[in-house]
Write an enzyme that holds these catalytic residues in place. Structure first.
Site, PDB file in Angstrom:
ATOM      1  N   HIS A 151      -1.997  -2.793  33.631  1.00 63.89           N
ATOM      2  CA  HIS A 151      -1.760  -2.325  32.127  1.00 63.89           C
ATOM      3  C   HIS A 151      -1.016  -2.631  31.425  1.00 63.89           C
ATOM      4  CE1 HIS A 151      -5.547   1.346  33.383  1.00 63.89           C
ATOM      5  NE2 HIS A 151      -5.695   0.016  33.097  1.00 63.89           N
ATOM      6  N   GLU A 154     -10.820  -2.632  25.766  1.00 66.02           N
ATOM      7  CA  GLU A 154     -10.006  -1.996  26.227  1.00 66.02           C
ATOM      8  C   GLU A 154      -9.104  -3.330  27.542  1.00 66.02           C
ATOM      9  OE1 GLU A 154     -10.637   1.541  29.197  1.00 66.02           O
ATOM     10  OE2 GLU A 154      -8.855   1.285  29.694  1.00 66.02           O
ATOM     11  N   LYS A 197     -15.966   7.324  34.223  1.00 70.70           N
ATOM     12  CA  LYS A 197     -15.364   6.933  33.299  1.00 70.70           C
ATOM     13  C   LYS A 197     -14.769   5.182  33.737  1.00 70.70           C
ATOM     14  CE  LYS A 197     -12.361   4.913  29.771  1.00 70.70           C
ATOM     15  NZ  LYS A 197     -11.707   4.211  30.168  1.00 70.70           N
ATOM     16  N   ASP A 212     -28.575   1.021  24.645  1.00 72.74           N
ATOM     17  CA  ASP A 212     -27.717   1.973  23.583  1.00 72.74           C
ATOM     18  C   ASP A 212     -27.031   2.627  24.674  1.00 72.74           C
ATOM     19  OD1 ASP A 212     -27.426   4.515  22.478  1.00 72.74           O
ATOM     20  OD2 ASP A 212     -30.177   4.312  22.252  1.00 72.74           O
TER      21      ASP A 212
HETATM   22  C1  MEV Z   1      -8.978   3.306  32.923  1.00 73.52           C
HETATM   23  O1  MEV Z   1     -10.292   2.927  32.154  1.00 73.52           O
HETATM   24  C2  MEV Z   1     -10.656   3.963  34.565  1.00 73.52           C
HETATM   25  C3  MEV Z   1      -9.234   4.130  35.605  1.00 73.52           C
HETATM   26  O2  MEV Z   1      -8.700   6.087  34.572  1.00 73.52           O
HETATM   27  C4  MEV Z   1     -10.088   5.118  36.397  1.00 73.52           C
HETATM   28  C5  MEV Z   1     -10.068   5.561  37.322  1.00 73.52           C
HETATM   29  O3  MEV Z   1      -9.462   6.531  37.521  1.00 73.52           O
HETATM   30  O4  MEV Z   1     -10.975   5.791  38.063  1.00 73.52           O
HETATM   31  C6  MEV Z   1      -8.477   3.450  35.806  1.00 73.52           C
END
Ligand code: MEV
Length: 438
Positions: free
Chosen positions: A393, A85, A280, A296
Site C-alpha cells: 500500500h 483504490e 470488503k 449493478d
Molecule cells: C483493503 O481495501 C482491503 C483489505 O483490508 C482486506 C482485508 O483486510 O482482508 C486489505
C-alpha cells in the site's frame, strides 16, 4: 443566492452548471473548467453518457485497469477492473499469477434462480385466500404472457409463484413470492414488470371471487419489487494445491503459510469486526469487475452481504482448510448478473470489457466475478499473514503523493529508492521532495 430551486431538471446542461457554480462554487471560471474538462469531445458519446442518468453535468472517471493471467477452468482470461483504490489490480494480478502456476481457479454455477415479491395486506380467512390464490395462479401467469414471451422462447421465465403468510411478523401481511429464470439478463425490468402485472391481476380478480366477503375482497397491494437477495443464484470458486506447492522463494514454508492462512480465514468466520474487512477485500475484486462489465454493484453488494449473514451472524464469505496435505480455499456467493440489456449494450467500455472476456454469458460472468473476489481475498490474506498489508500500500501511497506534487519521472525514481528504506508518510514525502528540488 438561494440554495433551493424548482424546475432544475428542466434547465439545460449549461444552465444547471451556471446555477451550481453561482450557488456553491467560489472560483466560477475554474469550477466550470473543471466540470467541462471531463466532457467528451465526441458529442454523440457525451450525449450517451448524459442520458444514462438525470441532471448530468459531467463525467466522473474511474480508472479501468486489467489483471492478466487468470486461469479459470483451464481458460485464460484478462480481467477488466474499474476501481479507484490503488493496489487492488496489482493484488489481483499477483494472485492470478500465483494460481496460474498451481492449476488455476475452478468454478461452478450452482443455481440461477432470482426472486421477486408482491407484498400485500389482507384481512380475512387464510383458507379462502389460499383457495383464491390456487384458483387464479394460472391466470396470474397467463396475464404476463406478453411480458414473458421472449424470455420463454429462450428457455427462461416464471418458475413458480407461492403464497406466503407473514402474519406472524406483521398483522395481515402476505406475499406472492415468485421465482424467475432470467438467463443472460440481470432481469430487474423483466421481474418488476411481471410482478406489477401479478399485482394488478391479483387485486382485480379478488373482486370476482365469490367466497370472499366484501372486506376480504379489499386486498391492498403495498408494493411489487424484485429482491436483490438471491441465495439461489449461486456460484462457487475454488483453488487448491498440495501444501508444499505453496512454498515460495521468500523462505516461508508452504505448511507454515497454509496454517496461518487457514487461521486468518477462521478468524473472519467467527469475528464480525474482521469478517466485514475480510469481505470488503473480496468486494474490491467483485465490484471492480461488476462495474467494468456494466452491472449493478449496489445490488451485488446488498445481496452478498445479506448472504454473509444468512446463518444469523455476519461471517466470512470464504473458507479454507488443509486436508490430507492439500490446501483448499473456496467461496460460494450469490451473483445476479447480466450480459445483455442495461449498460452492457450501451457503454462502449463495457462492450469492450465483455469482449475482452470472450463475450461471456451470465453464467460465465458469474464465475469470472467470483474468481476476482476469491483472488482478491487470497492476495489480501497472503500479505496480511506474511509481510503485512502496508508494504504494498505504501508504495502506491508514495506514488499518489508524488503525483499530487507533479513529481517528474526522475524525482519519482530517486524517491522510490529513498523510501525503500524509509517510512512513507505524507510529510516525509513532501520534505524529501522539497529537499530534492532545492
Ligand atoms: C483493503 O481495501 C482491503 C483489505 O483490508 C482486506 C482485508 O483486510 O482482508 C486489505
Amino acid at each position: 443566492m438561494s440554495k433551493t430551486i424548482s424546475g432544475f431538471s428542466k434547465l439545460s446542461k449549461s444552465q444547471k452548471i451556471d446555477w451550481i457554480v453561482d450557488t456553491y462554487l467560489t472560483h466560477s471560471e475554474n469550477a466550470k473548467q473543471t466540470i467541462k474538462q471531463y466532457w467528451n469531445t465526441d458529442k454523440d458519446l457525451q450525449q450517451l453518457h448524459d442520458e444514462f442518468i438525470e441532471n448530468t453535468i459531467s463525467n466522473y472517471y474511474l480508472p479501468l485497469g486489467v489483471a492478466p493471467n487468470f486461469l479459470i477452468n483451464d481458460t485464460l482470461y484478462t480481467i477488466p477492473m474499474a476501481i479507484e483504490e490503488s493496489s487492488v489490480v496489482a493484488a489481483a494480478s499477483k494472485a492470478a499469477k500465483f494460481w496460474l502456476e498451481r492449476g488455476g481457479f475452478k468454478t461452478k454455477v450452482i443455481a440461477t434462480t432470482k426472486i421477486g415479491q408482491v407484498h400485500f395486506m389482507y384481512n380475512g380467512r387464510l383458507d379462502v385466500l389460499t383457495d383464491f390464490f390456487n384458483s387464479i395462479k394460472p391466470k396470474l401467469i397467463a396475464d404476463t404472457a406478453a411480458i414473458t414471451a421472449n424470455m420463454e422462447k429462450r428457455g427462461g421465465g416464471i418458475l413458480d409463484i407461492e403464497l406466503r403468510n407473514k402474519t406472524k411478523n406483521i398483522n395481515g401481511y402476505y406475499q406472492l413470492h415468485v421465482s424467475f429464470e432470467t438467463l443472460d439478463a440481470m432481469g430487474a425490468n423483466f421481474i418488476n414488470s411481471c410482478l406489477e402485472q401479478f399485482a394488478t391481476t391479483f387485486k382485480a380478480e379478488a373482486q370476482h371471487f365469490d367466497a370472499f366477503t366484501e372486506e376480504e375482497k379489499n386486498i391492498d397491494i403495498v408494493m411489487s419489487i424484485l429482491s436483490n437477495y438471491v441465495p439461489n443464484c449461486l456460484v462457487r470458486a475454488e483453488v487448491s494445491c498440495p501444501v508444499e506447492d505453496l512454498t515460495e522463494k521468500n523462505g516461508v514454508s508452504g505448511a507454515h503459510f497454509a496454517k496461518k492462512f487457514v487461521q486468518a480465514v477462521a478468524i473472519a468466520e467467527i469475528e464480525p469486526y474482521r469478517a466485514v474487512t475480510h469481505n470488503k477485500g473480496i468486494m474490491n475484486g467483485i465490484d471492480a469487475v461488476v462495474l467494468a462489465t456494466g452491472n449493478d454493484f449496489r445490488a451485488i453488494e446488498a445481496g452478498i452481504h445479506a448472504y454473509a449473514a444468512k446463518d444469523g451472524a455476519y461471517s466470512s464469505l470464504t473458507h479454507a482448510k488443509v486436508e490430507n496435505g492439500i490446501f483448499s480455499f473456496w467461496m460460494e456467493i450469490p451473483l445476479a448478473l447480466g450480459t445483455v440489456g442495461g449498460l452492457t449494450g450501451l457503454h462502449p467500455l463495457v462492450k469492450l470489457a465483455l469482449e475482452m472476456l470472450g463475450k461471456p454469458n451470465a453464467k460465465e460472468l458469474m464465475q469470472i466475478v467470483a474468481v476476482a473476489g476469491l483472488a482478491q481475498n487470497f492476495a489480501a490474506l497472503k500479505s496480511l499473514t506474511t509481510t503485512g498489508i502496508q508494504q504494498g500500500h505504501m508504495k502506491m501511497h508514495l506514488m499518489n503523493i508524488l503525483n499530487q506534487f507533479k513529481a517528474t519521472a526522475t524525482e519519482k525514481e530517486t524517491l522510490s529508492k529513498h523510501f525503500k528504506n524509509n517510512t512513507v508518510t505524507h510529510s516525509a514525502v513532501v520534505t524529501a521532495l522539497e529537499a530534492l528540488r532545492n
